[in-house]
Scaffold this motif. Sequence first.
Motif, mmCIF file in Angstrom:
data_model
loop_
_atom_site.group_PDB
_atom_site.id
_atom_site.type_symbol
_atom_site.label_atom_id
_atom_site.label_comp_id
_atom_site.label_asym_id
_atom_site.label_seq_id
_atom_site.Cartn_x
_atom_site.Cartn_y
_atom_site.Cartn_z
ATOM 1 N N HIS A 35 49.346 57.162 13.019
ATOM 2 C CA HIS A 35 49.130 56.694 14.399
ATOM 3 C C HIS A 35 48.722 57.870 15.279
ATOM 4 O O HIS A 35 48.637 59.009 14.804
ATOM 5 N N GLU A 36 48.496 57.590 16.563
ATOM 6 C CA GLU A 36 47.828 58.587 17.400
ATOM 7 C C GLU A 36 48.710 59.755 17.837
ATOM 8 O O GLU A 36 48.202 60.804 18.208
ATOM 9 N N VAL A 37 50.044 59.609 17.791
ATOM 10 C CA VAL A 37 50.883 60.638 18.397
ATOM 11 C C VAL A 37 51.198 61.805 17.452
ATOM 12 O O VAL A 37 51.142 62.961 17.866
ATOM 13 N N THR A 38 51.510 61.509 16.204
ATOM 14 C CA THR A 38 51.918 62.603 15.311
ATOM 15 C C THR A 38 50.781 63.085 14.405
ATOM 16 O O THR A 38 51.007 63.884 13.509
ATOM 17 N N SER A 39 49.552 62.594 14.634
ATOM 18 C CA SER A 39 48.478 63.011 13.733
ATOM 19 C C SER A 39 47.480 64.039 14.276
ATOM 20 O O SER A 39 46.882 64.749 13.471
ATOM 21 N N PRO A 40 47.282 64.164 15.594
ATOM 22 C CA PRO A 40 46.199 65.065 16.028
ATOM 23 C C PRO A 40 46.356 66.495 15.502
ATOM 24 O O PRO A 40 45.399 67.091 15.026
ATOM 25 N N GLN A 41 47.598 67.016 15.554
ATOM 26 C CA GLN A 41 47.804 68.390 15.088
ATOM 27 C C GLN A 41 47.611 68.509 13.586
ATOM 28 O O GLN A 41 47.235 69.563 13.086
ATOM 29 N N ALA A 42 47.884 67.425 12.850
ATOM 30 C CA ALA A 42 47.700 67.448 11.397
ATOM 31 C C ALA A 42 46.211 67.512 11.057
ATOM 32 O O ALA A 42 45.788 68.298 10.209
ATOM 33 N N PHE A 43 45.418 66.679 11.730
ATOM 34 C CA PHE A 43 43.973 66.725 11.490
ATOM 35 C C PHE A 43 43.411 68.084 11.926
ATOM 36 O O PHE A 43 42.540 68.641 11.254
ATOM 37 N N ALA A 44 43.935 68.614 13.038
ATOM 38 C CA ALA A 44 43.471 69.924 13.499
ATOM 39 C C ALA A 44 43.765 70.977 12.433
ATOM 40 O O ALA A 44 42.952 71.871 12.179
ATOM 41 N N GLY A 45 44.942 70.847 11.785
ATOM 42 C CA GLY A 45 45.316 71.780 10.719
ATOM 43 C C GLY A 45 44.364 71.674 9.529
ATOM 44 O O GLY A 45 43.941 72.689 8.975
ATOM 45 N N LEU A 46 44.025 70.451 9.136
ATOM 46 C CA LEU A 46 43.077 70.252 8.027
ATOM 47 C C LEU A 46 41.758 70.950 8.334
ATOM 48 O O LEU A 46 41.208 71.677 7.511
ATOM 49 N N ARG A 47 41.296 70.677 9.547
ATOM 50 C CA ARG A 47 40.001 71.206 9.950
ATOM 51 C C ARG A 47 40.031 72.731 9.940
ATOM 52 O O ARG A 47 39.123 73.370 9.412
ATOM 53 N N ALA A 48 41.104 73.298 10.490
ATOM 54 C CA ALA A 48 41.205 74.763 10.586
ATOM 55 C C ALA A 48 41.176 75.406 9.198
ATOM 56 O O ALA A 48 40.712 76.536 9.046
ATOM 57 N N ASN A 49 41.682 74.678 8.181
ATOM 58 C CA ASN A 49 41.741 75.272 6.845
ATOM 59 C C ASN A 49 40.668 74.723 5.907
ATOM 60 O O ASN A 49 40.708 74.960 4.701
ATOM 61 N N GLY A 50 39.724 73.968 6.470
ATOM 62 C CA GLY A 50 38.621 73.440 5.666
ATOM 63 C C GLY A 50 39.059 72.468 4.583
ATOM 64 O O GLY A 50 38.448 72.398 3.524
ATOM 65 N N ARG A 51 40.150 71.706 4.841
ATOM 66 C CA ARG A 51 40.622 70.748 3.842
ATOM 67 C C ARG A 51 40.104 69.347 4.132
ATOM 68 O O ARG A 51 39.759 69.039 5.273
ATOM 69 N N THR A 52 40.131 68.486 3.125
ATOM 70 C CA THR A 52 39.739 67.095 3.314
ATOM 71 C C THR A 52 40.951 66.199 3.071
ATOM 72 O O THR A 52 42.019 66.684 2.698
ATOM 73 N N VAL A 53 40.789 64.887 3.265
ATOM 74 C CA VAL A 53 41.861 63.938 2.952
ATOM 75 C C VAL A 53 41.697 63.538 1.488
ATOM 76 O O VAL A 53 40.645 63.040 1.093
ATOM 77 N N ARG A 54 42.733 63.768 0.685
ATOM 78 C CA ARG A 54 42.616 63.528 -0.751
ATOM 79 C C ARG A 54 42.381 62.053 -1.066
ATOM 80 O O ARG A 54 41.534 61.707 -1.870
ATOM 81 N N ARG A 55 43.147 61.163 -0.440
ATOM 82 C CA ARG A 55 43.024 59.742 -0.757
ATOM 83 C C ARG A 55 42.891 58.887 0.504
ATOM 84 O O ARG A 55 43.834 58.197 0.904
#
Lengths: 476, 196
Positions: A35-55
């Motif tokens: 949902h929108e509240v606990t995910s923005p920082q997680a996506f930001a973390g993925l982006r910062a480390n060049g990771r993708t969503v596995r599944r």
Amino acid sequence: MTRPRTLYEKIWDAHVVEQRPDGTCLIFIDRHLVHEVTSPQAFAGLRANGRTVRRPDLTLAVPDHNVPTTARLDAAGNRLPIADPESAAQLAALEKNAPEYGIRYIDAVAPEQGIVHVVGPEQGFSLPGTTIVCGDSHTACHGGIGALAFGIGTSEVEHVLATQTLLLQPSKTMEVRVEGEVGPGVTAKDIILHITGTIGAAGGTGHVIEYTGSAIRALSVEGRLTVSNMAIEGGARAGLIAPDETTFEYLKGRPYAPKGADWDAAVAWWKSLTTDPGATYDKVVVIDAADIAPSVTWGTSPEDVVPITGVVPDPASFADPSKQVAAAKSLAYMGLEPGTRMQDVSIENIFIGSCTNSRIEDMRAAAAIVKGRKKADNVKWAIVVPGSGLVKAQAEAEGLDRIFTEAGLEWREPGCSACLAMNPDKVSAGERCASTSNRNFVGRQGPGSRTHLVSPAMAAAAAVTGKLTDVRELMA
Amino acid sequence: MTPLNQVEGRAIPLGLKNVDTDVIIPAHWLKTTTREGMGRGAFESIRKDPDNLFDRAEFKGAPILIAGDNFGCGSSREHAAWALGDLGIRVVIAPSYSDIFSGNAVKNGILPVVLPQAAIDRLMEVAATDPVHVDLEHQTVTTQFQDRFTFEIDPFRKMCLIEGLDEISLTEKSDAAIGDYEKQLDAERPWMRPAA
Ligand code: SF4
């Protein structure tokens, strides 16, 4: 022969990817709700480390915490802007992140939108025997259909997005067995409030609670979701109820549920998901269903539960000195005196909603009480917030919305609403709210708000009498 | 993540039981899309009292917090750990924690020390006037008055804290095992994939 195992152990064992020497396991996650509240920082973390969503195929995103529950479209069908800039930013982030990472996304105006824990089972995305996580502690809710489901923090959200796994220590197991038949006016919510009052807010810490017994088996899936939802209020990480015919009946034909031969294979596996005879739990609590009354909280911890026929307790009556201090503080915050009859406590606000109690059965139970009655004059604000667009549509098809509005209650759009003070739906400082949500913490429904947790029928009863009321007195 | 091993300094003697995450960081502070700056909202309701512990000169920037049972109960918000970290807290000492909170704490480089209530009572006394020393390597909490309490910690969490390790990189080493699991799952329970 294999050792007899509990339901929890069976699900755990089926998800171990790797076991570390210290017993920590890398556990595969079957479903990830975002949902929108606990995910923005997680996506930001993925982006910062060049990771993708596995599944991405195992991930479902839906906004619920922040979305206002007032109309979302104007007369011409255009989306109305969200006034609060921070909420708007979180929503915009999810709207951008979901497609960018290829994640299924139900947007704020989709007919299926709703509270993530209502949407998951309703869409058949949550299934028995799966591991389900979400960045919200009431993920335990999905245990109602026999899934091992628990809340995680944002770092873990990022970890699951990146690896589809979590590193976990096995929990201890606890059985809460509710035997017998509940009396009239006693709902799933009263059962779980009573359990929380009995075991205490830390009673299940370190454990996963399996709810068993004839009173649990007799509940509908909606009721089971209500019970498991509040496992966390008893300190447990997750709740579980073994899947059975009631569960299969509920899930069959739902959009993401297995179809055809897959369905039969799934049901065959699900039927094995019961605690084996001879398996042992680390802790067992047995409750007689006949002891459970329509219940209400008096304090600021969910363990502060009394029957509606009871009185506000005297802090001195608690054995534990720190509980005495906490109780005195709670009463000062709640503006209550020891000895006051709960039924003499007047109420200015009513909230019927949240992932605990916003399903169709909850709407029906509340409507049955308000039908032909009017909201009391001292009740300033009374809102009914269905848990999803589909619940809303079903309720409207049954005419429940009109029953509420004719009685003077507001009928809203789906979302978390007044469960937490994060969107425009808030309770004013110093005012009381009879609320069907799950938490009565200090400030939970708004700074200075005073929450009394109750069932939907009890909240409806308070709406028409203007005070906490024994719903049995209003039942025909 | 900043590695953590020895922490010496003043300890805020909060002592309260059931400090929930709404108290640590109220919901209206959660509407952010970044992690920084949460310390300003930490313990907001307590800090409304001008004489609160957190804002007393001697406890400004204190790296240790002492609390009662069931610290961090309530909502799973990781913002609670971010808020503590932003406030400068590196160690919490309490008799018990909510499971979610202690996991979030470790992930954010904060050590949740578990000690029995008797030890907490003694440390509360000392903390009022003097510093406390936490040694993660040797799993001890000591004071300059010969107090010495040992605590247990999961070895994996200990290693992550001491080395300041990021968990995702660690898990990525198991990439092949995860792939094998996925293949096996597709073979044994293909219906587990969402149908639509
Ligand atoms: S309704 Fe309340 S508890 Fe449920 S998901 Fe929303 S905020 Fe969390």
